[in-house]
Design a protein around this motif. Structure first.
Motif, short mmCIF file in Angstrom:
data_model
loop_
_atom_site.label_atom_id
_atom_site.label_comp_id
_atom_site.label_asym_id
_atom_site.label_seq_id
_atom_site.Cartn_x
_atom_site.Cartn_y
_atom_site.Cartn_z
N LYS A 1 0.81 -1.23 0.00
CA LYS A 1 0.00 0.00 0.00
C LYS A 1 0.84 1.28 0.00
CE LYS A 1 -3.99 -2.07 2.27
NZ LYS A 1 -3.82 -2.85 3.50
N ALA A 2 2.15 1.15 0.14
CA ALA A 2 3.00 2.34 0.32
C ALA A 2 2.82 3.38 -0.78
CB ALA A 2 4.46 1.91 0.40
N SER A 3 2.83 2.95 -2.02
CA SER A 3 2.73 3.88 -3.14
C SER A 3 1.36 4.53 -3.20
CB SER A 3 3.05 3.13 -4.45
OG SER A 3 2.94 4.02 -5.53
N GLY B 1 0.78 7.41 -1.03
CA GLY B 1 1.45 8.67 -1.36
C GLY B 1 2.92 8.73 -1.01
N LEU B 2 3.46 7.63 -0.44
CA LEU B 2 4.89 7.62 -0.17
C LEU B 2 5.67 7.61 -1.49
CD1 LEU B 2 5.16 4.97 2.73
CD2 LEU B 2 5.06 7.46 2.91
N LYS B 3 6.85 8.21 -1.47
CA LYS B 3 7.71 8.25 -2.67
C LYS B 3 8.99 7.44 -2.49
CE LYS B 3 4.90 11.09 -4.70
NZ LYS B 3 3.86 10.45 -5.53
N VAL B 4 9.42 7.29 -1.25
CA VAL B 4 10.66 6.56 -0.94
C VAL B 4 10.45 5.81 0.38
CG1 VAL B 4 13.15 6.73 -0.56
CG2 VAL B 4 12.01 8.48 -1.90
N ILE B 5 11.02 4.64 0.47
CA ILE B 5 11.00 3.90 1.74
C ILE B 5 12.43 3.74 2.23
CG2 ILE B 5 10.49 1.69 2.86
CD1 ILE B 5 8.16 1.38 0.87
N ILE B 6 12.65 4.07 3.50
CA ILE B 6 13.93 3.79 4.15
C ILE B 6 13.68 2.64 5.11
CG2 ILE B 6 15.72 4.67 5.70
CD1 ILE B 6 15.05 7.50 4.73
N ILE C 1 8.35 -6.11 -3.26
CA ILE C 1 6.90 -5.93 -3.37
C ILE C 1 6.53 -4.58 -3.96
CG2 ILE C 1 4.74 -5.77 -2.03
CD1 ILE C 1 6.13 -7.70 0.02
N THR C 2 7.22 -3.51 -3.51
CA THR C 2 6.85 -2.16 -3.92
C THR C 2 7.59 -1.73 -5.19
OG1 THR C 2 6.67 0.15 -3.20
CG2 THR C 2 8.63 -1.05 -2.48
N SER C 3 7.01 -0.75 -5.90
CA SER C 3 7.71 -0.16 -7.05
C SER C 3 8.46 1.10 -6.63
CB SER C 3 6.71 0.18 -8.16
OG SER C 3 5.71 1.04 -7.65
N LEU C 4 8.37 1.47 -5.36
CA LEU C 4 9.08 2.66 -4.86
C LEU C 4 10.56 2.35 -4.65
CD1 LEU C 4 6.57 3.87 -2.10
CD2 LEU C 4 6.83 4.78 -4.43
N PRO C 5 11.41 3.39 -4.71
CA PRO C 5 12.81 3.15 -4.34
C PRO C 5 12.93 2.81 -2.85
CG PRO C 5 12.43 5.49 -4.80
CD PRO C 5 11.15 4.77 -5.11
N VAL C 6 13.76 1.82 -2.56
CA VAL C 6 13.98 1.41 -1.16
C VAL C 6 15.44 1.64 -0.81
CG1 VAL C 6 13.95 -0.51 0.49
CG2 VAL C 6 12.13 -0.31 -1.22
N ILE C 7 15.65 2.37 0.27
CA ILE C 7 17.00 2.61 0.78
C ILE C 7 17.18 1.73 2.01
CG2 ILE C 7 18.62 4.33 1.67
CD1 ILE C 7 16.84 6.46 0.25
N ASN D 1 19.70 -9.68 -9.12
CA ASN D 1 19.37 -8.79 -10.24
C ASN D 1 17.86 -8.61 -10.34
OD1 ASN D 1 21.92 -8.20 -11.17
ND2 ASN D 1 22.04 -10.09 -12.37
N GLY D 2 17.46 -7.36 -10.55
CA GLY D 2 16.03 -7.07 -10.73
C GLY D 2 15.38 -6.43 -9.53
N ILE D 3 15.97 -6.65 -8.33
CA ILE D 3 15.36 -6.11 -7.10
C ILE D 3 16.43 -5.32 -6.34
CG2 ILE D 3 13.99 -6.64 -5.03
CD1 ILE D 3 12.64 -7.71 -7.49
N PRO D 4 16.72 -4.09 -6.81
CA PRO D 4 17.78 -3.33 -6.15
C PRO D 4 17.33 -2.70 -4.83
CG PRO D 4 16.83 -2.04 -7.92
CD PRO D 4 16.16 -3.39 -7.98
N VAL D 5 18.27 -2.64 -3.90
CA VAL D 5 18.11 -1.86 -2.67
C VAL D 5 19.31 -0.91 -2.61
CG1 VAL D 5 18.16 -1.91 -0.14
CG2 VAL D 5 16.82 -3.62 -1.40
#
Ligand code: RP5
Length: 174
Positions: A55-57, A60-65, A81-87, A111-115
């Protein structure tokens, strides 16, 4: 940024991570970026983790830390799971051997799931990176990030001058 809508979600595997993760909260506050902060455990609350990431995106979230220690699966699983950038913030925690366990658990993604993995315990840098991502499309935030970096440069140049005028043999403390 004039809205209270959180743009950054700060999550951590345990409340014992908070003493480190508060570094991200503090710098985001300094940049005036709205954020939320909560505990989401990949191992102890897996269904909550799936719900949060799903549900993050749309919330209205744009980035997840995401910070975690030891067998630090939270950032990678959320990124899967999310399409948002994850730090990811690797934390040297009570169940860490030496911190390398946390670093490698977060860094060595397939590969494919960067953090975007920051240094051990470097939650402040995670906050700055989140601000940089937001600043790429929000001019107000972008200007603040630029000013922050300009200030870092100015501080170093002051030290360069001090070293030049006082010489290396004198005390070089601030
Ligand atoms: C990880 O286990 C957490 O992210 C934390 O770093 C570590 C220890 O958790 P506690 O046992 O202190 O709750 O999942």
């Amino acid at each position: 940024m004039s809205t209270n809508q959180p743009l950054v979600g700060i999550i951590m595997g345990s409340d014992s991570d908070l003493n480190i993760m508060q570094g991200a909260a503090e710098i985001l506050k300094e940049f005036g970026i709205a954020f939320e902060l909560t505990v989401v455990s990949a191992h102890r609350t897996p269904l909550r983790m799936v719900a949060y990431a799903t549900k993050a995106s749309e919330r209205g979230l744009k980035v997840i830390i995401a910070g975690a220690g030891g067998a630090a699966h939270l950032p990678g699983m959320v990124a899967s799971i999310t399409s948002l950038p994850v730090i990811g913030v690797p934390i040297k925690s009570s169940n860490s051997i030496d911190g390398w366990d946390s670093v490698l658990s977060i860094l060595q993604m397939p590969n494919g799931i960067p953090v975007a993995t920051v240094a051990l315990n470097a939650a402040k840098n995670a906050g700055i990176l989140a601000a940089t991502i937001i600043g790429a499309f929000d001019e107000t935030v972008g200007t603040k990030v630029k000013a922050y970096k300009n200030n870092l440069e100015a501080e170093v140049l002051k030290k360069v001058d001090k070293l030049k005028t006082e010489g290396w043999q004198n005390n070089f403390d601030n």
